[in-house]
Motif scaffolding. Structure first.
Motif, PDB file in Angstrom:
ATOM      1  N   UNK A1207       0.849  -1.187   0.000  1.00  0.00           N
ATOM      2  CA  UNK A1207       0.000   0.000   0.000  1.00  0.00           C
ATOM      3  C   UNK A1207       0.885   1.237   0.000  1.00  0.00           C
ATOM      4  N   UNK A1208       0.250   2.384  -0.109  1.00  0.00           N
ATOM      5  CA  UNK A1208       0.965   3.661  -0.058  1.00  0.00           C
ATOM      6  C   UNK A1208       0.865   4.244   1.343  1.00  0.00           C
ATOM      7  N   UNK A1209       1.853   5.028   1.701  1.00  0.00           N
ATOM      8  CA  UNK A1209       1.867   5.670   3.001  1.00  0.00           C
ATOM      9  C   UNK A1209       2.571   7.010   2.930  1.00  0.00           C
ATOM     10  N   UNK A1210       2.343   7.829   3.955  1.00  0.00           N
ATOM     11  CA  UNK A1210       2.955   9.156   4.030  1.00  0.00           C
ATOM     12  C   UNK A1210       3.759   9.234   5.314  1.00  0.00           C
ATOM     13  N   UNK A1211       5.002   9.671   5.185  1.00  0.00           N
ATOM     14  CA  UNK A1211       5.879   9.801   6.350  1.00  0.00           C
ATOM     15  C   UNK A1211       5.364  10.937   7.227  1.00  0.00           C
ATOM     16  N   UNK A1212       5.075  10.619   8.480  1.00  0.00           N
ATOM     17  CA  UNK A1212       4.596  11.645   9.413  1.00  0.00           C
ATOM     18  C   UNK A1212       5.710  12.156  10.317  1.00  0.00           C
ATOM     19  N   UNK A1213       6.647  11.302  10.680  1.00  0.00           N
ATOM     20  CA  UNK A1213       7.771  11.742  11.509  1.00  0.00           C
ATOM     21  C   UNK A1213       8.930  10.777  11.308  1.00  0.00           C
ATOM     22  N   UNK A1219      13.028   4.741  13.405  1.00  0.00           N
ATOM     23  CA  UNK A1219      12.817   4.628  11.970  1.00  0.00           C
ATOM     24  C   UNK A1219      11.818   5.671  11.509  1.00  0.00           C
ATOM     25  N   UNK A1220      10.820   5.227  10.798  1.00  0.00           N
ATOM     26  CA  UNK A1220       9.831   6.126  10.231  1.00  0.00           C
ATOM     27  C   UNK A1220       8.455   5.834  10.820  1.00  0.00           C
ATOM     28  N   UNK A1221       7.731   6.910  11.107  1.00  0.00           N
ATOM     29  CA  UNK A1221       6.314   6.788  11.439  1.00  0.00           C
ATOM     30  C   UNK A1221       5.543   7.128  10.174  1.00  0.00           C
ATOM     31  N   UNK A1222       4.646   6.232   9.758  1.00  0.00           N
ATOM     32  CA  UNK A1222       3.986   6.345   8.461  1.00  0.00           C
ATOM     33  C   UNK A1222       2.476   6.333   8.670  1.00  0.00           C
ATOM     34  N   UNK A1223       1.832   7.243   7.983  1.00  0.00           N
ATOM     35  CA  UNK A1223       0.367   7.265   7.955  1.00  0.00           C
ATOM     36  C   UNK A1223      -0.098   6.382   6.817  1.00  0.00           C
ATOM     37  N   UNK A1224      -1.026   5.481   7.104  1.00  0.00           N
ATOM     38  CA  UNK A1224      -1.522   4.514   6.139  1.00  0.00           C
ATOM     39  C   UNK A1224      -2.972   4.828   5.794  1.00  0.00           C
ATOM     40  N   UNK A1225      -3.479   4.197   4.743  1.00  0.00           N
ATOM     41  CA  UNK A1225      -4.886   4.426   4.409  1.00  0.00           C
ATOM     42  C   UNK A1225      -5.824   3.979   5.523  1.00  0.00           C
ATOM     43  N   UNK A1229      -1.927   3.598  11.132  1.00  0.00           N
ATOM     44  CA  UNK A1229      -0.556   4.084  11.209  1.00  0.00           C
ATOM     45  C   UNK A1229       0.370   2.880  11.277  1.00  0.00           C
ATOM     46  N   UNK A1230       1.618   3.134  10.977  1.00  0.00           N
ATOM     47  CA  UNK A1230       2.614   2.066  11.009  1.00  0.00           C
ATOM     48  C   UNK A1230       3.995   2.624  11.208  1.00  0.00           C
ATOM     49  N   UNK A1231       4.900   1.724  11.481  1.00  0.00           N
ATOM     50  CA  UNK A1231       6.301   2.098  11.679  1.00  0.00           C
ATOM     51  C   UNK A1231       7.161   1.268  10.742  1.00  0.00           C
ATOM     52  N   UNK A1232       8.195   1.909  10.240  1.00  0.00           N
ATOM     53  CA  UNK A1232       9.198   1.228   9.430  1.00  0.00           C
ATOM     54  C   UNK A1232      10.490   1.221  10.240  1.00  0.00           C
ATOM     55  N   UNK A1233      10.886   0.026  10.665  1.00  0.00           N
ATOM     56  CA  UNK A1233      12.130  -0.067  11.426  1.00  0.00           C
ATOM     57  C   UNK A1233      13.297   0.314  10.524  1.00  0.00           C
ATOM     58  N   UNK A1234      14.350   0.771  11.163  1.00  0.00           N
ATOM     59  CA  UNK A1234      15.498   1.238  10.383  1.00  0.00           C
ATOM     60  C   UNK A1234      16.139   0.113   9.595  1.00  0.00           C
ATOM     61  N   UNK A1235      15.882  -1.126  10.037  1.00  0.00           N
ATOM     62  CA  UNK A1235      16.437  -2.285   9.323  1.00  0.00           C
ATOM     63  C   UNK A1235      15.574  -2.699   8.148  1.00  0.00           C
ATOM     64  N   UNK A1236      14.401  -2.107   7.994  1.00  0.00           N
ATOM     65  CA  UNK A1236      13.509  -2.476   6.895  1.00  0.00           C
ATOM     66  C   UNK A1236      13.436  -1.390   5.834  1.00  0.00           C
ATOM     67  N   UNK A1237      14.407  -0.466   5.827  1.00  0.00           N
ATOM     68  CA  UNK A1237      14.387   0.615   4.845  1.00  0.00           C
ATOM     69  C   UNK A1237      14.952   0.189   3.506  1.00  0.00           C
ATOM     70  N   UNK A1644      -5.002  12.190  18.652  1.00  0.00           N
ATOM     71  CA  UNK A1644      -4.898  13.013  17.444  1.00  0.00           C
ATOM     72  C   UNK A1644      -3.461  13.075  16.947  1.00  0.00           C
ATOM     73  N   UNK A1645      -2.507  13.253  17.882  1.00  0.00           N
ATOM     74  CA  UNK A1645      -1.106  13.366  17.464  1.00  0.00           C
ATOM     75  C   UNK A1645      -0.573  12.042  16.935  1.00  0.00           C
ATOM     76  N   UNK A1646      -1.112  10.925  17.386  1.00  0.00           N
ATOM     77  CA  UNK A1646      -0.650   9.625  16.899  1.00  0.00           C
ATOM     78  C   UNK A1646      -1.517   9.108  15.762  1.00  0.00           C
ATOM     79  N   UNK A1647      -2.327  10.009  15.135  1.00  0.00           N
ATOM     80  CA  UNK A1647      -3.128   9.688  13.957  1.00  0.00           C
ATOM     81  C   UNK A1647      -4.139   8.579  14.205  1.00  0.00           C
TER      82      UNK A1647
END
Length: 1813
Positions: A1207-1213, A1219-1225, A1229-1237, A1644-1647
């Motif tokens: 799916x597509x996602x938008x980097x929120x932080x 790693x990355x905090x990503x907003x999903x459809x 929300x989801x996280x991308x660990x630094x080892x999964x980049x 709200x801050x954690x989407x």
């Protein structure tokens, strides 16, 4: 039934009882047997068809006798079924220099690249390219058309157009990859390529490792492959004659006759693994199906024969058990699917296959009157062409791309029109298409194009040599760089962009090589001169535009079209002498050239530029046109007319729209019907000058020109002369009449009509044909006056009837042209209708007082209606069968007007010539009307104007339906009117028949009732709605969802585009539209009236039997279900939020967020192009709620996320340690660990990402409502990526002891360096295994190893039970440099023997010192005890930190000891083994002193080293110095501890500070953050619990801070249940309102939008009297784009809160609208407030501030002007004047500043006057 139950048990698979093998075989056969009729019914019923069953291997359950199973159904091979590695039999269709086009089975086509022949040929090419002496051996030497070959699918590509491109290879190593030396047997037929040429033959590469194949000269009998012609790389089909040395040496034969007839037998050892296409086998028919055969071959294999490879003549002989020869067509290794062919041309092939059929090349031909021979649902259809030739239509070509399949409709049609698109040499059949879009294509092949033709295309790409333009999907041309414009473009990319539509002219076409050259030069495209397409066109004296291709000293070479070119000698370049032509002319320049000499045989031409430059007028004068009739071709349409080209010379001319007919209404109809490329006949030139030629098609004007009654010059005009002309312009004082040859006269107002004319604009139409009589001449000024009075002019006899006939014929021709262009059955049927034709109809709807509508099976889609006049005295009921007569058919609106009057439906009676009758007007359509003659049932046309010069009549005397006229029969049956009578009439005082309904009293209620059927005329058509002008003059609206049936709306279509402006439509009232607010209100009371009714045009709802129910928005919204797919229409796009508003109903608007809108990253930049207003889209319901109204949709085809999907996602932080905090459809929300980049780790991996970046993510799994994501290419594109350098670690099983692995630094503490190896696995490297240097504080490592540092480590041990991974970063283990630089000058850590030696010496020194102090009684006991304590602490073998001393002298050792002691003691409690058992409740009193072990150590030292005690004795001075040093160090340490700015670095420091400040929430939160940094979640949670118990109950704010921190912790790292428990506890101990608000902010801050919204709903119920809650909720809604929900919330808030707070709440919401919502709405809210409270200057100030920030200068000045005129105190007005002046000084001009000052002066003067009065 019983057998069916056994074979297909209802409850699933039934365990079979153990039986013999025969029973098992019978059962398997029954399973594979199926009723063909039932299969077809399933396919026709839309059951999803699986392509193939999963193939079974030997010994599979259920069948032990076959190696591969049957497919579920026999179908042809589709392109989607082709996979890489698939083996096929092919035939060479075309050979070029670098590529061979190969025809594959079932109409497929592959491409064989020059790189995919064989290794020896590739090597030879490389050598020949390096050498310049030898000729390159091209593919034409190796392959020939019609050649049969075996190939393998090497690669599947996708072209730019989205079609699949199959790349094949004949490399023996790929084709025969499954063969081994041991599997080679004699008589096998293999394919290979010549590897090298020898004296007695050649070596053939057959692709089998370790095997050499030799083809002797004597064994080569094939003419095509004789040794004299063989070359390296030559493809051969050989038969093994002899096998030697266990398959290592083969002798081959290539004689085509035995090779082609060689049978593959079981003894040769063929298996499904090495089975090859092209093998000839004996096959047995196992089953005959409707779509093909299932066959057995080679005793244990199964294959299928599709319809294309069955001999049609032998269809009757295909019976179960029949034996026949078959050849393998293709083999799919993965599914074990084998395709066979029974066609004679494949089973018994010739040397060369026919690539062109006997009937010739028919590709591109459009064939009509084809019959459907057979239909095969899963494959396609077989058509029989008129010449009895068969053609196959693939199932995808039976319908348009976006239309659903409808085989029954195709079978029902008797004849079809198709276009032949290809010929398949393998299948020996033409392939055709039934798609109208393809059939109607102007250009299908390059041969359809001609030089000089004007074409339109799409820019594809810009190259250095020019621009590629696509004219169709497979026809493209090149615009050379010199032809991109009339001038040379330095930056063509600024003018042309990909996808741009451009108009070009064809320069040349090379059909054989498929090359097309175009030009964009405006001078060539718009040239009106004749075109030189060949040398025969270039006759001497003719002039044409050409372009220079070469400039030499002797002249210029000019090229025209195709290969026509000529030379302009230097003396013909200009009338002036030109010494150097290169200084005057340039390549690409377009000039007019005149032909001096031309020799077509020698193709030589001499040209001159002189006439082209000097003789324009003379040259144009040559093309003179008299009054002869002309033909012209339409080149371009414009609003004012048509640009045409007069044939055959190609002279350009203009045909104005007003000159298409004598009738003004026919002019617009003909303009609509004519298209570019149409030919118009019967034209006459009436104006010609050097600039343009103008032609006319007005019959009366043409008659005057041909009769010679039209004067050509002013001198020929005389008073009293009559001339035919047309109205050119209408002025207040009269009208100007234009005549042929450019003459213009004036008809004054008094000479226009006998009647008094008040307004000339209501008399004539511009372009109306008139006859005028000259009354006055002004010879000096060459002006003349004319009169248009009917009494003063005379028309030729019979002109009225001639005009009528022309008008009817023009309408007929326009109708037929429109029907031909639209190519729809409905339009053709409408065009075939004639006036007076009888139809069998069924009543559809009956409208009281407004007529009825009907249905007809022959006119599906047309509106058939009869008004109330044509139903007079007739009672109808829906569904009733009636006979009607056609009054008029309007093809533009697809409306048929009929009548049911008995006097019209009866048998017609004959009229008598020259007799007079009374006639009744039945229908009026602009300039023509249809009348019925008394009771004869005769219908015919008349003109509504009885004379050409008749002015526009007022409404009172206009012709209307039901009027009675007196007519005279001119001709009872006129052939030109299709047998209708030709009548004449005069405009007398007609009388009108009144209807019975007109005498009734009208209802005083003028509003429309709910469910009432109305009729109106379409006024405007917008993408989302249609405005209809109803019969009473009011306006009705039609929503886009109410235009057509939902089942007829196709995705991507625009329903409102099917309705045309001006058409008459029938609708039904379903609601009301508030014009002011555009809100929709359903009608619940039948007698209510509204301004604008909402209508529906859906036919099913127009039936009065259909009961309409008023459905509210809430009811409609509740009817939807999550996951349901609905049809929506795009209503608005928000570019700032990148969200889409769609509407599915009148009152329901849904929101589609960006992530639910697209699936491709490329689409994010073209959202507005992708989704246009009014476009129909298929959406899935994601979420819906009523309060507040929330309706979320998805356009991606999914409504929820699933593990394993992309799916597509938008980097929120971006979190460096995580790693990355990503907003999903869908609010996830989801996280991308630094080892999964990435698959290959890079230093600083997060630098490549930024906030709000759009990403493609792979969903690994979901935990606690948070998704774990991966950006690894191996996850996103597993088939296209290389093996990962840093493999993904999913569990401890993927790790091994001793393995080298890379990871990222997570955190560093006293326990060691923690490395993140994956998103769930963290390893630890202890400090002694982290660096070779001795470090006494982990901060040294922290300074040089920040979080996310990439390191290489070695796994020392894995504790799978405890899930612990111990690592090492030492150089000796990893081979990498040390993690710390040498520049720090740190001491090395002692290891091995050196460490043992040092420990022994240290022990001796310590023992001696202790024994000496013990025996020294002169020293005080207190000092002795201190000394012992210090020395005892040195012995800390379990501290986890090694000790290092610089062994220089004893004093240095003593000075170093205290430092080491501190490091050891501080690190002790933080070791992993101790931390688990540590308790925060441990008091200081429970800590035991260190003197317990001191005595034992001292005694040991005394026993061992008693004799050295005297030598270790210290003096008093030394002891005093040590005491001072210790006190100084203690003081310094106390000062550090007292410093409030110093942040603690370990747990002990925190504990000390907490003893001093137990109520400080900041200190407790820092303590929690300290644990969270080391990922010690439980310790952080325990600290929070301690804080809540410790902090005093009076410190409410401090406790609240801790509760908020604990809520944050549970939200980020805990479970939803844990968060809920903490929240409930917090409510018990704190004020509820702040706790609710803090949790809402956390959500709200954690989407977590859904949770936040649910919480806000609870808050507004519980704290409804608190306005802060309403404001907070409103802010949340507006921040997330829910404007409508925020408006509804405001209304609820005003009802709940006290009235005194209403103003403040509305003001706050208005401010929020300015910040997050709609600025215009916020301004409207302020306007309403200030209208009610004009003296609230505080609100005025707020309003001014907001408008200054968000509004325009004009709006701000308007507000200031309002506020300075308020009736408030002078002091307040002075304040606003100051603000006004400051604003103008900052944003205005000197004039505006002075204007403000002037207003202030006027205000002061006004106040002074009031005071004086």
């Amino acid at each position: 039934m019983a057998s069916a139950e056994e074979d297909f048990p209802r409850g699933g698979a039934v365990k079979k009882a153990r039986g013999n093998k025969i029973d098992l075989q019978v059962e398997v056969d029954n399973l594979f047997e199926s009723n063909e009729k039932e299969e077809c019914e399933q396919w026709m019923g839309g059951i999803k068809d699986k392509k193939f069953k999963k193939q079974k291997t030997v010994g599979a359950k259920g069948d032990g006798l076959t190696l591969n199973a049957d497919a579920e159904c026999v179908e042809i091979l589709h392109s989607k079924d082709v996979k890489e590695g698939m083996l096929m039999l092919g035939c060479v269709k075309d050979v070029s220099d670098f590529e061979v086009t190969v025809g594959l089975p079932c109409g497929l086509q592959g491409f064989l690249s020059i790189r995919n022949i064989c290794d020896s040929y590739t090597k030879l090419l490389t050598e020949q390219l390096d050498s310049t002496d030898e000729d390159i051996c091209s593919l034409s030497h190796l392959f020939y058309t019609g050649m049969m070959l075996r190939c393998v699918v090497a690669k599947l590509d996708t072209t730019r157009g989205g079609t699949m491109s199959i790349q094949v290879s004949v490399n023996p190593k790929l084709v025969n990859s499954a063969l081994t030396s041991s599997a080679l047997k004699a008589d096998m037929v293999l394919s290979g390529c010549v590897e090298s040429l020898e004296d007695h033959g050649c070596i053939v590469d057959i692709g089998v490792s370790g095997t050499k194949a030799f083809l002797p000269k004597k064994a080569d009998k094939d003419k095509q492959n004789s040794n004299n012609e063989l070359k390296v790389g030559q493809y051969l089909t050989c038969q093994i004659k002899e096998v030697k040395n266990d398959g290592r040496v083969l002798r081959l034969c290539t004689n085509s006759l035995p090779v082609g007839r060689a049978l593959a037998e079981s003894k040769q050892g063929w298996t499904l693994t090495n089975l090859l296409p092209g093998l000839l086998v004996k096959a047995t028919v196992r089953k005959v199906t409707r779509n093909g055969l299932l066959m057995d071959f080679l005793s244990s294999f199964r294959g299928q024969v599709d319809i294309l490879h069955m001999e049609q003549e032998m269809a009757a002989q295909y019976n179960k058990g029949s034996n026949m020869l078959a050849r393998v067509l293709y083999v799919e290794p993965s599914t074990r699917l084998v395709g066979l062919s029974l066609r004679d041309h494949i089973v018994q092939p010739e040397t060369r296959m026919n690539t062109i059929p006997a009937c010739g090349d028919r590709v591109g031909e459009v064939v009509k009157d084809c019959k459907m021979a057979s239909m095969h649902v899963m494959s396609g259809a077989v058509l029989e062409l008129p010449d009895k030739t068969l053609a196959f239509v693939h199932r995808n070509n039976l319908k348009e791309i976006n239309e659903p399949a409808n085989e029954n409709k195709l079978l029902a049609l008797p004849k079809h029109t198709c276009r032949i698109i290809d010929f398949s040499p393998i299948d020996q059949i033409h392939f055709a298409t039934l798609r109208k879009t393809v059939i109607e294509k102007t250009f299908f092949r390059y041969s359809d194009l001609q030089a000089g033709q004007i074409v339109e295309g799409t820019v594809s790409v810009l190259l250095n040599r020019g621009m590629v333009v696509h004219l169709s999907s497979h026809i493209r041309g090149l615009v050379p760089s010199t032809h991109l414009s009339d001038i040379v473009l330095k930056n063509p990319e600024k003018k042309y962009a990909k996808g741009m539509k451009v108009k070009c002219r064809v320069l040349s076409v090379d059909v054989d090589n498929k090359k097309l050259y175009l030009t964009r030069k405006k001078a060539l495209i718009e040239s009106s001169l004749p075109l030189f397409l060949s040398y025969d066109d270039a006759r001497p004296g003719r002039v044409s535009h050409g372009y220079i291709v070469n400039v030499k000293n002797f002249g210029c070479v000019v090229r025209f079209y195709s290969d026509v070119k000529g030379l302009v000698p230097v003396n013909e370049l200009s009338s002036e002498v030109i010494v150097n032509p290169e200084e005057v002319f340039y390549v690409g320049q377009v000039l007019r050239a005149r032909v001096l000499q031309c020799d077509p045989e020698k193709k030589k031409m001499i040209l001159s530029f002189k006439p082209a430059a000097e003789g324009d007028t003379e040259e144009m004068g040559k093309a003179q046109f008299g009054c002869e009739r002309l033909k012209a071709k339409v080149l371009k349409k414009s609003v004012n007319g048509l640009e045409v080209s007069i044939t055959p010379n190609g002279v350009p001319a203009l045909l104005p729209t007003m000159h298409l007919s004598d009738l003004v209404s026919n002019c617009s109809l003909l303009w609509e019907a004519l298209q570019e490329g149409d030919t118009i006949s019967n034209l006459v030139c009436f104006l010609q000058n050097k600039n343009k030629i103008t032609v006319t098609k007005k019959p009366m004007v043409i008659w005057s020109l041909e009769e010679g009654v039209a004067p050509k010059e002013f001198s020929e005009i005389t008073v009293g002369m009559q001339m035919f002309g047309w109205i050119k312009n209408i002025m207040a004082y009269g009208v100007f009449v234009e005549f042929p040859y450019g003459l213009v006269g004036l008809a004054p107002k008094s000479a226009m009509s006998h009647k008094f004319i008040a307004d000339t604009t209501d008399t004539f139409h511009v372009g109306q044909t008139v006859v005028a009589k000259v009354t006055n001449l002004d010879e000096e000024k060459k002006r003349f006056l004319v009169t248009l009075k009917i009494s003063e002019v005379t028309l030729p006899e019979g002109s009225a009837q001639t005009t009528l006939i022309h008008a009817v014929q023009e309408r007929r021709a326009a109708t037929e042209m429109i029907a031909l262009k639209e190519a729809r059955d409905l339009y053709q049927q409408l065009a075939a209708l004639s006036v007076g034709q009888r139809l069998k109809l069924a009543v559809d709807t009956v409208k009281d007082g407004d007529g009825s509508t009907f249905k007809s099976d022959e006119l599906v889609g047309a509106t058939i209606r009869a008004n109330k006049y044509h139903l007079m005295g007739i009672q109808l009921t829906p569904g009733q069968k009636v006979t009607a007569v056609v009054i008029y058919a309007d093809i533009l609106s697809a409306t048929v007007h009929v009548s049911l009057l008995s006097k019209l439906v009866t048998k017609k009676k004959t009229l008598r010539e020259e007799s007079k009758y009374s006639a009744i007007l039945q229908h009026i359509d602009k300039d023509l009307a249809i009348i019925s003659v008394e009771d004869t049932a005769q219908l015919t046309f008349i003109q509504t104007r009885s004379h050409l010069n008749e002015v526009i009549l007022p409404e009172s005397v206009k012709l209307k339906e039901g009027m009675v006229l007196t007519v005279e029969v001119v001709e009872p049956s006129c052939e030109e009117l299709q047998g209708l009578p030709l009548l004449s009439w005069k405009h007398a005082a007609p009388r009108r028949l009144r209807n019975v309904s007109e005498n009734r009293c009208q209802d005083s209620d003028t509003g429309y009732r709910f469910g009432e059927i109305v009729q109106g005329k379409v006024r405007t058509v917008k993408p989302t709605n249609i405005q209809v002008e109803l019969e009473d003059g009011s306006t009705g609206f039609v929503h886009v969802s109410e235009v057509m049936e939902a089942t007829e709306v196709s995705q991507g279509s625009f329903p409102t585009s099917f309705v045309k402006v001006g058409s008459v439509v029938t609708g039904r009232v379903i609601g009301r539209r508030e014009v002011n607010s555009n809100g929709l209100l359903p009608i619940s009371q039948p007698r209510l009236t509204y301004t604008s009714p909402e209508l529906t045009l859906i036919p099913s709802k127009l039936d009065k039997k259909t009961e309409l129910k008023s459905v509210t928005a809430a009811e409609k919204l509740s009817s939807y279900k999550v996951g349901e797919e609905i049809t929506c229409f795009v209503s608005k796009f928000h570019p700032e939020r990148k969200s889409l508003e769609v509407t599915s109903d009148l009152s329901i608007t849904g929101t589609v967020e960006l992530l639910a809108m697209i699936t491709d990253l490329k689409d994010s930049s073209r959202l507005e192009k992708l989704y246009k207003l009014g476009q129909a889209v298929k959406a899935k319901v994601v979420e819906m709620s009523l309060k507040p109204q929330r309706f979320l949709l998805s356009l991606t085809g999914i409504h929820e996320l699933e593990t394993g999907s992309i799916t597509l996602g938008i980097v929120t932080s971006i979190l460096p340690h995580l790693g990355l905090m990503v907003k999903l459809p869908f609010g996830c929300t989801g996280t991308v660990a630094i080892t999964d980049l990435a698959d290959a780790y890079k230093p600083n991996p997060l630098a490549a990402f930024s906030k709000d970046q759009l990403l493609r993510c792979y969903l690994l799994g979901c935990e606690n409502d948070k998704w774990h994501l991966s950006l690894r290419p191996s996850r996103l594109n597993p088939q296209q990526t290389k093996p990962a350098k840093d493999t993904e670690v999913l569990s401890l099983k993927d790790l091994q002891q001793g393995q080298l692995i890379r990871g990222f630094v997570k955190s560093i503490s006293e326990q060691g360096v923690f490395l993140r190896l994956s998103n769930s696995i963290t390893g630890r490297a202890e400090l002694q295994r982290s660096t070779k240097y001795f470090v006494n504080n982990h901060k040294v490592l922290c300074n040089h190893l920040p979080p996310s540092t990439l390191l290489t480590t070695k796994i020392i041990s894995i504790n799978r039970k405890e899930k612990l991974v111990e690592l090492s970063l030492l150089t000796v283990d990893t081979g990498k440099p040390d993690v710390l630089p040498e520049s720090l000058h740190l001491p090395l850590r002692l290891v091995g023997q050196e460490k043992k030696k040092y420990n022994l010496e240290k022990k001796k020194k310590r023992s001696l010192s202790e024994s000496e102090e013990k025996n020294n009684e002169t020293e005080p006991p207190k000092k002795k005890k201190k000394t012992k304590k210090k020395k005892t602490n040195l012995v800390d073998n379990d501290s986890g930190v090694d000790v290092y001393f610089r062994e220089e002298d004893d004093q240095e050792a003593k000075d170093t000891n205290p430092v080491v002691v501190n490091g050891s003691s501080s690190s002790g409690p933080f070791r992993l083994q101790v931390a688990a058992g540590f308790s925060w409740d441990l008091g200081l009193s429970s800590l035991k002193p260190a003197t317990a072990n001191m005595h034992a150590d001292s005694s040991d030292g005394e026993d061992q080293d008693e004799h050295n005690s005297k030598s270790q004795k210290k003096s008093r001075y030394e002891l005093e110095q040590e005491k001072k040093v210790a006190e100084k160090a203690l003081t310094q340490r106390e000062m550090e501890l007292m410093d409030p700015q110093l942040r603690p670095q370990d747990a002990a420091a925190f504990e000390r500070l907490l003893l001093a400040s137990p109520n400080s929430s900041i200190l407790w939160l820092q303590y929690m953050a300290h644990h969270l940094q080391a990922t010690q979640i439980e310790q952080a949670r325990a600290v929070a619990e301690r804080a809540l118990k410790t902090i005093s109950f009076r410190e409410e704010q401090e406790k609240l801070n801790v509760w908020v921190a604990l809520l944050n912790l549970e939200n980020m790292y805990g479970t939803q249940e844990g968060l809920k428990n903490v929240f409930e506890r917090a409510l018990q101990f704190c004020e509820p309102m702040p706790v609710y608000q803090q949790l809402a902010d956390i959500y709200s801050k954690s989407d977590k939008m859904k949770e936040a919204e649910n919480l806000y709903k609870s808050m507004v119920k519980r704290f409804r009297q608190n306005k802060a809650v309403w404001l907070s909720y409103g802010t949340f809604l507006l921040q997330h784009g829910q404007n409508d929900a925020a408006s509804a919330l405001l209304q609820r808030a005003l009802k709940s809160l006290p009235s005194k707070e209403s103003v403040e709440v509305i003001t706050k919401f208005a401010q929020l609208e300015f910040r997050f919502g709609n600025t215009e709405k916020g301004r409207t809210m302020f306007d309403k407030i200030l209208t009610s409270y004009p003296k609230r200057t505080d609100l005025w100030s707020i309003f001014i501030d907001l408008m200054v920030k968000h509004g325009s200068q004009k709006e701000v000045r308007a507000i200031f002007d309002r506020v300075i005129h308020l009736s408030v105190s002078v002091k307040k007005i002075k304040f606003f004047f100051k603000r006004y002046l400051e604003y103008e000084k900052k944003h205005g001009t000197p004039q505006s500043i002075q204007a403000v000052k002037q207003k202030a002066v006027e205000f002061v003067e006004g106040k002074g006057s009031e005071a004086a009065s």
